[in-house]
Write a protein that holds these residues in place. Sequence first.
Motif, PDB file in Angstrom:
ATOM      1  N   TYR A   1      -9.584   6.456  -3.874  1.00  0.00           N
ATOM      2  CA  TYR A   1      -8.731   5.803  -2.880  1.00  0.00           C
ATOM      3  C   TYR A   1      -9.394   4.544  -2.327  1.00  0.00           C
ATOM      4  O   TYR A   1      -8.741   3.507  -2.144  1.00  0.00           O
ATOM      5  CB  TYR A   1      -8.402   6.764  -1.735  1.00  0.00           C
ATOM      6  CG  TYR A   1      -7.182   7.614  -1.978  1.00  0.00           C
ATOM      7  CD1 TYR A   1      -5.911   7.046  -2.051  1.00  0.00           C
ATOM      8  CD2 TYR A   1      -7.283   8.992  -2.128  1.00  0.00           C
ATOM      9  CE1 TYR A   1      -4.786   7.824  -2.274  1.00  0.00           C
ATOM     10  CE2 TYR A   1      -6.164   9.783  -2.354  1.00  0.00           C
ATOM     11  CZ  TYR A   1      -4.921   9.187  -2.426  1.00  0.00           C
ATOM     12  OH  TYR A   1      -3.808   9.962  -2.650  1.00  0.00           O
TER      13      TYR A   1
ATOM     14  N   GLU B   1      -3.000   5.082   1.101  1.00  0.00           N
ATOM     15  CA  GLU B   1      -3.798   3.855   1.203  1.00  0.00           C
ATOM     16  C   GLU B   1      -3.615   3.216   2.577  1.00  0.00           C
ATOM     17  O   GLU B   1      -4.582   2.738   3.182  1.00  0.00           O
ATOM     18  CB  GLU B   1      -3.392   2.877   0.100  1.00  0.00           C
ATOM     19  CG  GLU B   1      -3.736   3.344  -1.301  1.00  0.00           C
ATOM     20  CD  GLU B   1      -3.066   2.522  -2.382  1.00  0.00           C
ATOM     21  OE1 GLU B   1      -3.420   2.699  -3.560  1.00  0.00           O
ATOM     22  OE2 GLU B   1      -2.181   1.696  -2.051  1.00  0.00           O
TER      23      GLU B   1
ATOM     24  N   LEU C   1       0.843  -1.191   0.000  1.00  0.00           N
ATOM     25  CA  LEU C   1       0.000   0.000   0.000  1.00  0.00           C
ATOM     26  C   LEU C   1       0.880   1.244   0.000  1.00  0.00           C
ATOM     27  O   LEU C   1       1.899   1.284   0.691  1.00  0.00           O
ATOM     28  CB  LEU C   1      -0.901   0.035   1.242  1.00  0.00           C
ATOM     29  CG  LEU C   1      -1.841  -1.151   1.485  1.00  0.00           C
ATOM     30  CD1 LEU C   1      -2.614  -0.941   2.782  1.00  0.00           C
ATOM     31  CD2 LEU C   1      -2.800  -1.337   0.322  1.00  0.00           C
TER      32      LEU C   1
ATOM     33  N   LEU D   1      -8.037   0.749  -2.623  1.00  0.00           N
ATOM     34  CA  LEU D   1      -7.801  -0.033  -1.412  1.00  0.00           C
ATOM     35  C   LEU D   1      -8.598  -1.330  -1.446  1.00  0.00           C
ATOM     36  O   LEU D   1      -8.076  -2.401  -1.108  1.00  0.00           O
ATOM     37  CB  LEU D   1      -8.172   0.794  -0.180  1.00  0.00           C
ATOM     38  CG  LEU D   1      -7.944   0.121   1.182  1.00  0.00           C
ATOM     39  CD1 LEU D   1      -6.475  -0.245   1.367  1.00  0.00           C
ATOM     40  CD2 LEU D   1      -8.415   1.042   2.310  1.00  0.00           C
TER      41      LEU D   1
END
Length: 227
Positions: A193, A154, A150, A197
Amino acid sequence: MRILVIEDTILLGEAIADRLQKLGHGTDLIGNGRQAADWLRHQQVDLIILDLNLPGLNGDALLAELRQRRNVTPVLVLTARNGIDDRIKLLDLGADDYLAKPFDFGELEARVRALLRRQQGYASDISKHGNLVFNRTAKTVTINGEPCTLVNREFRLLEIFLGALERVMSKEEITDKLFNADETPSSNTIELYVARLRKKLAGSSVHIQTLRGLGYVAHVQPSENTP
């Protein structure tokens, strides 16, 4: 997470804010105690880093005012005062922790992690959510023992969701925690986002549900791969 740095030494304040931003936190910097007190009447943050020697309103008075307002935001005090009586006074005023100047940035980061972790109710920097393991210190995430890569924002977004499991969070609340006041993310930034994710968390026990018109809610569900 969103952090307010209240420090009137410009170089130090900017160095702290820059360090925290590189870790993915939304960070605001104010150099005047009175301005900070007024700003906090209308803004919510997850942590305050507070210097004591401030123009407008010194740090001791600002801390006392916040606690009188029943503002329970964790406060990390930066101080050059090393006497035991000074430290006792700060804790009695409502400080959650203090760090003596000069300090090492590594220790500052560790104390920030500890206060944010405590606020979210975790006893350790490593938390397990089904088959997902979240490590705040190493800034790593694994799913079934395999690394999940990530980027900073994130990682912080996942941290926000894990700190508010089963609670509906609006886009506005997430934006406030993820970005600082000077940033102007577009209306669909949070959607992008969250979508990224979700894609990276595929196969994990952590599920992020969209509630149309309300925001998002994260759940931990049993996974067939969970031991």
